[in-house]
Design a protein around this motif. Structure first.
Motif, PDB file in Angstrom:
ATOM      1  N   ILE A   1      44.928  19.076  37.436  1.00 49.05           N
ATOM      2  CA  ILE A   1      45.076  20.273  36.619  1.00 49.05           C
ATOM      3  C   ILE A   1      46.557  20.426  36.304  1.00 49.05           C
ATOM      4  N   MET A   2      46.883  20.627  35.013  1.00 51.00           N
ATOM      5  CA  MET A   2      48.282  20.647  34.586  1.00 51.00           C
ATOM      6  C   MET A   2      48.597  21.948  33.848  1.00 51.00           C
ATOM      7  N   PRO A   3      48.789  23.063  34.584  1.00 50.12           N
ATOM      8  CA  PRO A   3      49.143  24.320  33.917  1.00 50.12           C
ATOM      9  C   PRO A   3      50.558  24.257  33.333  1.00 50.12           C
ATOM     10  N   GLU A   4      50.668  24.600  32.054  1.00 51.56           N
ATOM     11  CA  GLU A   4      51.976  24.608  31.398  1.00 51.56           C
ATOM     12  C   GLU A   4      52.562  26.011  31.338  1.00 51.56           C
ATOM     13  N   GLN A   5      51.691  27.016  31.221  1.00 54.74           N
ATOM     14  CA  GLN A   5      52.130  28.409  31.232  1.00 54.74           C
ATOM     15  C   GLN A   5      51.159  29.223  32.072  1.00 54.74           C
ATOM     16  N   ILE A   6      51.692  30.100  32.906  1.00 49.71           N
ATOM     17  CA  ILE A   6      50.878  30.956  33.772  1.00 49.71           C
ATOM     18  C   ILE A   6      51.311  32.406  33.544  1.00 49.71           C
ATOM     19  N   PHE A   7      50.319  33.284  33.509  1.00 53.04           N
ATOM     20  CA  PHE A   7      50.573  34.717  33.360  1.00 53.04           C
ATOM     21  C   PHE A   7      49.738  35.470  34.395  1.00 53.04           C
ATOM     22  N   PHE A   8      50.287  36.545  34.940  1.00 55.86           N
ATOM     23  CA  PHE A   8      49.526  37.401  35.836  1.00 55.86           C
ATOM     24  C   PHE A   8      48.656  38.342  35.008  1.00 55.86           C
ATOM     25  N   ILE A   9      47.405  38.495  35.390  1.00 58.51           N
ATOM     26  CA  ILE A   9      46.525  39.456  34.722  1.00 58.51           C
ATOM     27  C   ILE A   9      46.740  40.816  35.373  1.00 58.51           C
ATOM     28  N   ASP A  10      47.189  41.777  34.571  1.00 52.98           N
ATOM     29  CA  ASP A  10      47.455  43.128  35.078  1.00 52.98           C
ATOM     30  C   ASP A  10      46.181  43.955  35.137  1.00 52.98           C
ATOM     31  N   THR A  11      45.476  44.002  34.014  1.00 55.61           N
ATOM     32  CA  THR A  11      44.253  44.793  33.946  1.00 55.61           C
ATOM     33  C   THR A  11      43.175  43.952  33.282  1.00 55.61           C
ATOM     34  N   ALA A  12      41.936  44.225  33.631  1.00 48.83           N
ATOM     35  CA  ALA A  12      40.818  43.518  33.017  1.00 48.83           C
ATOM     36  C   ALA A  12      39.565  44.366  33.181  1.00 48.83           C
ATOM     37  N   GLU A  13      38.706  44.269  32.184  1.00 44.20           N
ATOM     38  CA  GLU A  13      37.401  44.923  32.249  1.00 44.20           C
ATOM     39  C   GLU A  13      36.371  43.942  31.710  1.00 44.20           C
ATOM     40  N   ALA A  14      35.361  43.654  32.511  1.00 41.62           N
ATOM     41  CA  ALA A  14      34.324  42.712  32.105  1.00 41.62           C
ATOM     42  C   ALA A  14      32.953  43.334  32.345  1.00 41.62           C
ATOM     43  N   VAL A  15      32.104  43.252  31.320  1.00 37.45           N
ATOM     44  CA  VAL A  15      30.730  43.741  31.425  1.00 37.45           C
ATOM     45  C   VAL A  15      29.807  42.582  31.084  1.00 37.45           C
ATOM     46  N   LEU A  16      28.983  42.168  32.049  1.00 37.28           N
ATOM     47  CA  LEU A  16      28.066  41.052  31.887  1.00 37.28           C
ATOM     48  C   LEU A  16      26.640  41.577  31.901  1.00 37.28           C
ATOM     49  N   ASP A  17      25.947  41.420  30.766  1.00 35.56           N
ATOM     50  CA  ASP A  17      24.572  41.933  30.624  1.00 35.56           C
ATOM     51  C   ASP A  17      24.473  43.386  31.067  1.00 35.56           C
ATOM     52  N   GLY A  18      25.456  44.192  30.623  1.00 39.77           N
ATOM     53  CA  GLY A  18      25.440  45.629  30.891  1.00 39.77           C
ATOM     54  C   GLY A  18      25.937  46.030  32.257  1.00 39.77           C
ATOM     55  N   ARG A  19      26.369  45.090  33.085  1.00 40.84           N
ATOM     56  CA  ARG A  19      26.830  45.402  34.436  1.00 40.84           C
ATOM     57  C   ARG A  19      28.323  45.129  34.560  1.00 40.84           C
ATOM     58  N   SER A  20      29.067  46.139  35.009  1.00 47.92           N
ATOM     59  CA  SER A  20      30.509  45.976  35.196  1.00 47.92           C
ATOM     60  C   SER A  20      30.778  45.021  36.346  1.00 47.92           C
ATOM     61  N   LEU A  21      31.740  44.127  36.144  1.00 49.26           N
ATOM     62  CA  LEU A  21      32.117  43.175  37.195  1.00 49.26           C
ATOM     63  C   LEU A  21      33.277  43.673  38.050  1.00 49.26           C
ATOM     64  N   GLY A  22      33.732  44.907  37.798  1.00 50.14           N
ATOM     65  CA  GLY A  22      34.761  45.509  38.637  1.00 50.14           C
ATOM     66  C   GLY A  22      36.174  45.157  38.209  1.00 50.14           C
ATOM     67  N   GLU A  23      37.125  45.591  39.014  1.00 50.75           N
ATOM     68  CA  GLU A  23      38.545  45.400  38.737  1.00 50.75           C
ATOM     69  C   GLU A  23      39.027  44.058  39.292  1.00 50.75           C
ATOM     70  N   PRO A  24      40.057  43.460  38.675  1.00 49.01           N
ATOM     71  CA  PRO A  24      40.632  42.235  39.246  1.00 49.01           C
ATOM     72  C   PRO A  24      41.319  42.533  40.580  1.00 49.01           C
ATOM     73  N   VAL A  25      41.151  41.634  41.535  1.00 54.63           N
ATOM     74  CA  VAL A  25      41.726  41.834  42.873  1.00 54.63           C
ATOM     75  C   VAL A  25      42.387  40.543  43.344  1.00 54.63           C
ATOM     76  N   ARG A  26      43.275  40.706  44.311  1.00 59.54           N
ATOM     77  CA  ARG A  26      43.867  39.549  44.984  1.00 59.54           C
ATOM     78  C   ARG A  26      43.142  39.378  46.316  1.00 59.54           C
ATOM     79  N   LEU A  27      42.674  38.170  46.596  1.00 58.19           N
ATOM     80  CA  LEU A  27      41.903  37.901  47.805  1.00 58.19           C
ATOM     81  C   LEU A  27      42.775  37.288  48.893  1.00 58.19           C
TER      82      LEU A  27
END
Length: 197
Positions: free
Chosen positions: A123-149
């Motif tokens: 895998i050869m990433p050339e540019q990386i960015f941190f995701i600050d905010t995100a909202e995802a809805v899959l088949d009407g269901r929210s997938l929640g907030e982005p988190v660090r594990l």
């Protein structure tokens, strides 16, 4: 283009916008996927640092905003200037993995590995960015907030980043099976001549 989805139980699905599953990501990950389907995926930049991803089936609406810290901007500039051969040198790959872990908070990731289908992968990433905010809805269901594990999620034993990131770059997969290599060369040759769709 593929959308990857992992359930809290660790089951992975891939939804792929391409001519077939054999020419998209499932080619390399199929043995460990719970589901792999073709789908129509649309990606739109809605601002300088904002992205929207939409998919038809299953229905997905996903928006995100991202940023590059001063450290990331410096690393991105260096990475973009390095020649491709630098991704094949093991000491340089290990150095990039160490930077990702210690300076970028991505946990124990690997940039080179063997995929579940036996392809040697870099895998050869050339540019990386941190995701600050995100909202995802899959088949009407929210997938929640982005988190660090605390522990890296894995797919087929391969760790993925422990924090949400957006990456632009390339991947190199080496076919180790001679029969598959010959089939792929024949297909690529025919495709380049317009003999297959």
């Amino acid at each position: 283009m593929s959308v990857w989805h992992r359930t809290p139980e660790g089951e992975w699905s891939m939804f792929n916008d391409g001519p077939s599953l054999d020419t998209t990501c499932p080619r390399y990950w199929k043995p460990v996927l719970e589901r792999a389907d073709l789908a129509s995926v649309d990606v739109t930049w809605t601002g300088p640092n904002e992205l929207r991803v939409e998919m038809d089936e299953p229905q997905l609406k996903w928006t995100m905003s991202m940023r590059a810290s001063p450290l990331l901007r410096g690393l991105n500039a260096v990475s973009a200037s390095l020649p491709l051969w630098s991704w094949r040198a093991s000491p340089l790959l290990r150095a990039r993995e160490l930077i990702a872990k210690r300076l970028l908070g991505m946990g124990d990731i690997r940039l080179s590995f063997t995929s579940p289908t036996g392809h040697e992968t870099v895998i050869m990433p050339e540019q990386i960015f941190f995701i600050d905010t995100a909202e995802a809805v899959l088949d009407g269901r929210s997938l929640g907030e982005p988190v660090r594990l605390e522990t890296n999620p894995t797919i087929g034993g391969v760790p993925t980043p422990a924090r949400p990131i957006f990456t632009l770059g390339q991947a190199h997969m080496r076919i180790t099976d001679l029969k598959e290599y010959r089939r792929t060369r024949e297909r690529v040759g025919a495709d380049s001549l317009g003999l297959r769709r």
